[in-house]
Enzyme design. Sequence first.
Site, PDB file in Angstrom:
ATOM      1  CG  ASP A  48      84.704 130.268  68.692  1.00  0.00           C
ATOM      2  OD1 ASP A  48      83.962 130.783  67.835  1.00  0.00           O
ATOM      3  OD2 ASP A  48      85.763 129.702  68.412  1.00  0.00           O
ATOM      4  CG  LEU A  94      81.121 124.896  58.841  1.00  0.00           C
ATOM      5  CD1 LEU A  94      82.383 124.061  58.644  1.00  0.00           C
ATOM      6  CD2 LEU A  94      79.891 124.117  58.424  1.00  0.00           C
ATOM      7  CE  LYS A 129      86.547 126.994  60.171  1.00  0.00           C
ATOM      8  NZ  LYS A 129      87.322 128.234  59.910  1.00  0.00           N
ATOM      9  CB  CYS A 455      89.455 159.183  80.869  1.00  0.00           C
ATOM     10  SG  CYS A 455      89.592 160.968  80.733  1.00  0.00           S
TER      11      CYS A 455
END
Length: 717
Positions: A48, A94, A129, A455
């Site tokens: 987020d 959402l 939710k 590396c």
Amino acid sequence: MLNEKKPVEQLTETEAAEELAFLVTELARHDALYHGQDAPEISDADYDALKRRNDLIEELFPALIREDSPSRKIGAAPSLTFQPVLHARPMLSLDNTFSDEDARDFVAGIYRFLGKLPDHSIAFTAEPKIDGLSMSLRYENRKLVTAATRGDGTTGENVTANIRTIRMIPQTLPADAPDVVEVRGEIYMAKSDFAALNAEMAAQGRPLYVNPRNTASGSLRQLDAKVTASRKLRFFAYAWGEISAMPSDTQFGMVETFKAWGFPVNPLMQRLSSADELLQHYHHIERERPDLDYDIDGVVYKVDRLDLQARLGFRSRSPRWATAHKFPAEQAFTRLKGIDIQVGRTGALTPVARLEPITVGGVVVTNATLHNEDYIRGIGNSGEPIREGRDIRIGDMVIVQRAGDVIPQIVDVVMDERAEGAEPYRFPTTCPVCGSHAVRDINEKTGKVDAVRRCTGGFVCRAQAIEHLKHFVSRHAFDIEGLGSKQIEFFFESEDPTLSIRTAPDIFTLERRQEASLTKLENIEGFGKVSVRKLYEAINARREIALHRFIYALGIRHVGETTAKLLARSYGTYEHFRAAMVDAGSLAGDAWNELNSIEGIGEVVARAIVEFYKEPRNLKVVSDLLEEVRPESAETRVSTDSPVAGKTVVFTGSLEKMTRDEAKAKAESLGAKVAGSVSKKTDIVVAGPGAGSKLDKARELGVQTMDEDEWLALIGG
């Protein structure tokens, strides 16, 4: 991250474009891991935060918004295991809120957008939710005909046969239901059923499942519907897609209708009338959360009246009339037993904590990410102290946080529990796989030391070479079926020259080498005539490949799928691209300037590409590869019918027929970019009464201007 987490408001336009390019690639990768593979590797909170940073940059630099921006996307592309289903109406995700203040801002924003409405005149619904898998159930003539996952929001996976095994999902609807209706909701596994399943697995001596969400997702994607039927999956209905007749004019009424039709709906859903009431219900659900028999990760707020939802409309990837108020991440205490170092494709040394097993949010955790060397030392990305400067040492009592279905992270140390004489952790300066030096590069642009130690062994390093090959055959690169992780490791470790695959070109010479060999692949355990034949067919099917896939497959640092597409569109052919990158090697001149001028390609990305083509070993691998495969020319971009697509629009003055937010939303839905100021990049200025300096500047620059009526006529109302 690029720009060392520089505050967004301090970014230059070049830095902003560069970071947006990085965020496109990074978020797309995490979307694919989460939605497509059920294997996320960062927390919801970190994901987020990346999305919020992307949105903030776009808000300050609207002219830089990309067509492939994460703000325009929903999830990840569907798997090819099941037949694709095109959703009649997109399944949008959402937007999230993370605090009580954010929730109040959401409510206030609804009132601002809709204009002059009395306080408490807008009702909202609030419901848990569910942490599960989104599902769309299509009924025609009141019979279930298709069940599809969300996928990327536009196209999902057909899982109808498996959905029919879930007893609580109706196969038919009552006579009063519409002829066509798509009922949407969440598939989940109850905590009690998950515990029983794991108890059964333990009794059989089989590996345990990680958590209910991943188990539900995997159960739903079984090719054998009998397996799905045995998993006791459940469903909550809360939304809809295409529908031929609306049975209600409110969100709450629609859910009540679903209940009347026989669908399970969440009993904690309520209709409320203020931010205070929403927050009161949020905290009530938060307190109830531990006792619920299903996982939830927040509370969803929605405007109740459907006519107001229609006015509010949608952003590119989410409805404006809804938000998910997330719960804080869950934490627990445990002991750090050790630190393991993993080596990735780009040589990055990533520390992973080994923990005494601990249950966090219902999941047994044994490992946690430690990010990088500085994180262990208590130093943040910009050199600032984190955890008040407390370092992490083996043997420490640590606080582990799990946010979502991801590798947990250590967020703090309990200093009172630290053993006397505990030594600070010494991060290795050599690669644990190949022994090469591991260094922290200096960022030539910022002069700062990179947070990641890498590396220097390159293809000499077994770990990097194997990860390069895995990347080369991955889904968005050459996508060679039958060459998974285990097969790549087998071929890489083989000492038989007719079987060995050490670099990408070896993949395409395998069949020829095998023809002259006495050691036939089909005789080796794990292979057979049919699987070997299919493997060769899959390899040969990739001898012609899209240019962007070819570029992406090379594994150039900072060049993700989206950047590869930008390069392919800009240069057209691989010959042109390769020649330009070689010419750009001096970091000056026309080729270098052309590369940097591509929208979304910043200096950091450009340098990485040029450095790749300076390395003789890379040139040899690519040259050998081109003996076996042919990159196709890039396709030209298809234009849209919208008269304002791709144009930058500025609204100024008062608008009389819609609010400013509605005007902006409509313009963006047609493909336009809406900016807050006028510049040479502005294409159209829509001026209402009271327009001032912006209109003057538009005229001064020769930018097209029009009034509100002319604008509405242009876009068709």
